[in-house]
Design a protein around this motif. Structure first.
Motif, PDB file in Angstrom:
ATOM      1  N   CYS A 216      29.122  70.748  61.286  1.00  0.00           N
ATOM      2  CA  CYS A 216      29.918  70.676  60.053  1.00  0.00           C
ATOM      3  C   CYS A 216      30.051  69.236  59.571  1.00  0.00           C
ATOM      4  N   ILE A 217      30.246  68.314  60.487  1.00  0.00           N
ATOM      5  CA  ILE A 217      30.345  66.906  60.107  1.00  0.00           C
ATOM      6  C   ILE A 217      29.021  66.420  59.531  1.00  0.00           C
ATOM      7  N   VAL A 218      27.905  66.813  60.147  1.00  0.00           N
ATOM      8  CA  VAL A 218      26.593  66.409  59.641  1.00  0.00           C
ATOM      9  C   VAL A 218      26.360  66.965  58.237  1.00  0.00           C
ATOM     10  N   VAL A 219      26.668  68.245  58.052  1.00  0.00           N
ATOM     11  CA  VAL A 219      26.470  68.860  56.732  1.00  0.00           C
ATOM     12  C   VAL A 219      27.400  68.219  55.708  1.00  0.00           C
ATOM     13  N   TYR A 220      28.631  67.946  56.091  1.00  0.00           N
ATOM     14  CA  TYR A 220      29.560  67.290  55.167  1.00  0.00           C
ATOM     15  C   TYR A 220      29.038  65.907  54.773  1.00  0.00           C
ATOM     16  N   ARG A 221      28.596  65.138  55.761  1.00  0.00           N
ATOM     17  CA  ARG A 221      28.117  63.787  55.474  1.00  0.00           C
ATOM     18  C   ARG A 221      26.869  63.790  54.601  1.00  0.00           C
ATOM     19  N   LEU A 222      25.963  64.727  54.855  1.00  0.00           N
ATOM     20  CA  LEU A 222      24.714  64.765  54.097  1.00  0.00           C
ATOM     21  C   LEU A 222      24.890  65.306  52.687  1.00  0.00           C
ATOM     22  N   GLY A 223      25.818  66.229  52.507  1.00  0.00           N
ATOM     23  CA  GLY A 223      25.881  66.899  51.226  1.00  0.00           C
ATOM     24  C   GLY A 223      27.085  66.612  50.365  1.00  0.00           C
ATOM     25  N   PHE A 224      28.208  66.278  50.969  1.00  0.00           N
ATOM     26  CA  PHE A 224      29.437  66.271  50.184  1.00  0.00           C
ATOM     27  C   PHE A 224      30.260  64.999  50.297  1.00  0.00           C
ATOM     28  N   ALA A 225      29.976  64.137  51.246  1.00  0.00           N
ATOM     29  CA  ALA A 225      30.823  62.971  51.497  1.00  0.00           C
ATOM     30  C   ALA A 225      30.733  61.966  50.359  1.00  0.00           C
ATOM     31  N   LYS A 226      31.877  61.406  50.031  1.00  0.00           N
ATOM     32  CA  LYS A 226      31.964  60.326  49.060  1.00  0.00           C
ATOM     33  C   LYS A 226      32.696  59.170  49.725  1.00  0.00           C
ATOM     34  N   LYS A 227      32.620  58.010  49.105  1.00  0.00           N
ATOM     35  CA  LYS A 227      33.345  56.860  49.627  1.00  0.00           C
ATOM     36  C   LYS A 227      34.840  57.099  49.441  1.00  0.00           C
ATOM     37  N   LEU A 228      35.564  57.139  50.560  1.00  0.00           N
ATOM     38  CA  LEU A 228      37.008  57.338  50.527  1.00  0.00           C
ATOM     39  C   LEU A 228      37.687  56.256  51.344  1.00  0.00           C
ATOM     40  N   PRO A 229      38.957  56.003  51.052  1.00  0.00           N
ATOM     41  CA  PRO A 229      39.710  55.105  51.932  1.00  0.00           C
ATOM     42  C   PRO A 229      39.821  55.704  53.336  1.00  0.00           C
ATOM     43  N   VAL A 230      40.121  54.861  54.298  1.00  0.00           N
ATOM     44  CA  VAL A 230      40.113  55.264  55.704  1.00  0.00           C
ATOM     45  C   VAL A 230      41.088  56.411  55.977  1.00  0.00           C
TER      46      VAL A 230
ATOM     47  N   PRO B  28      25.941  84.362  63.020  1.00  0.00           N
ATOM     48  CA  PRO B  28      25.126  83.146  63.195  1.00  0.00           C
ATOM     49  C   PRO B  28      25.662  81.940  62.416  1.00  0.00           C
ATOM     50  N   VAL B  29      26.859  81.505  62.742  1.00  0.00           N
ATOM     51  CA  VAL B  29      27.465  80.371  62.036  1.00  0.00           C
ATOM     52  C   VAL B  29      26.732  79.068  62.376  1.00  0.00           C
ATOM     53  N   ALA B  30      26.506  78.826  63.652  1.00  0.00           N
ATOM     54  CA  ALA B  30      25.836  77.580  64.061  1.00  0.00           C
ATOM     55  C   ALA B  30      24.418  77.535  63.516  1.00  0.00           C
ATOM     56  N   GLU B  31      23.740  78.660  63.525  1.00  0.00           N
ATOM     57  CA  GLU B  31      22.378  78.699  63.008  1.00  0.00           C
ATOM     58  C   GLU B  31      22.354  78.434  61.504  1.00  0.00           C
ATOM     59  N   GLY B  32      23.333  78.947  60.790  1.00  0.00           N
ATOM     60  CA  GLY B  32      23.437  78.674  59.359  1.00  0.00           C
ATOM     61  C   GLY B  32      23.711  77.212  59.084  1.00  0.00           C
ATOM     62  N   LEU B  33      24.529  76.590  59.919  1.00  0.00           N
ATOM     63  CA  LEU B  33      24.800  75.160  59.754  1.00  0.00           C
ATOM     64  C   LEU B  33      23.556  74.327  60.053  1.00  0.00           C
ATOM     65  N   VAL B  34      22.775  74.747  61.047  1.00  0.00           N
ATOM     66  CA  VAL B  34      21.520  74.042  61.337  1.00  0.00           C
ATOM     67  C   VAL B  34      20.578  74.148  60.142  1.00  0.00           C
ATOM     68  N   ALA B  35      20.463  75.338  59.569  1.00  0.00           N
ATOM     69  CA  ALA B  35      19.597  75.523  58.404  1.00  0.00           C
ATOM     70  C   ALA B  35      20.079  74.664  57.233  1.00  0.00           C
ATOM     71  N   SER B  36      21.388  74.614  57.018  1.00  0.00           N
ATOM     72  CA  SER B  36      21.943  73.780  55.941  1.00  0.00           C
ATOM     73  C   SER B  36      21.645  72.308  56.184  1.00  0.00           C
ATOM     74  N   ALA B  37      21.798  71.869  57.425  1.00  0.00           N
ATOM     75  CA  ALA B  37      21.521  70.467  57.745  1.00  0.00           C
ATOM     76  C   ALA B  37      20.055  70.132  57.520  1.00  0.00           C
ATOM     77  N   VAL B  38      19.161  71.031  57.905  1.00  0.00           N
ATOM     78  CA  VAL B  38      17.726  70.784  57.713  1.00  0.00           C
ATOM     79  C   VAL B  38      17.395  70.688  56.225  1.00  0.00           C
ATOM     80  N   VAL B  39      17.939  71.596  55.431  1.00  0.00           N
ATOM     81  CA  VAL B  39      17.684  71.567  53.985  1.00  0.00           C
ATOM     82  C   VAL B  39      18.225  70.278  53.376  1.00  0.00           C
ATOM     83  N   LEU B  40      19.408  69.861  53.764  1.00  0.00           N
ATOM     84  CA  LEU B  40      19.982  68.632  53.218  1.00  0.00           C
ATOM     85  C   LEU B  40      19.219  67.400  53.681  1.00  0.00           C
ATOM     86  N   ILE B  41      18.715  67.403  54.910  1.00  0.00           N
ATOM     87  CA  ILE B  41      17.905  66.280  55.386  1.00  0.00           C
ATOM     88  C   ILE B  41      16.621  66.185  54.579  1.00  0.00           C
TER      89      ILE B  41
END
Length: 82
Positions: free
Chosen positions: A16-30, A55-68
């Motif tokens: 989830c952190i990887v998918v968030y960072r690759l797809g949705f993260a913006k510069k925010l204060p700490v 298959p939640v983990a598998e879906g997250l892996v697929a999302s991470a691969v697509v975003l990468i």
């Protein structure tokens, strides 16, 4: 069984952190960034229960691969233009 649950929870949180960072993260204060990650970690707990039967983990892996792939292609096209 408990070790498996915690391992699945850790995998789902990391993905989830990887998918968030690759797809949705913006510069925010700490502090705001810490709040986002805290809510993300708490929100992964129900996903772990779903991940036992679905298959939640598998879906997250697929999302991470697509975003990468998207990020790599975007980087290549920006380098080509420059």
């Amino acid at each position: 069984m408990t070790l498996g649950f915690y391992l699945l929870y850790a995998i789902i949180v990391v993905l989830c952190i990887v998918v968030y960072r690759l797809g949705f993260a913006k510069k925010l204060p700490v502090l705001k960034n810490a709040i986002v990650y805290a809510v993300l970690v708490i929100g992964c707990f129900p996903l772990t229960f779903f991940g036992i039967g679905l298959p939640v983990a598998e879906g997250l892996v697929a999302s991470a691969v697509v975003l990468i792939i998207y990020k790599v292609r975007l980087h290549q096209s920006k380098n080509k233009e420059a």
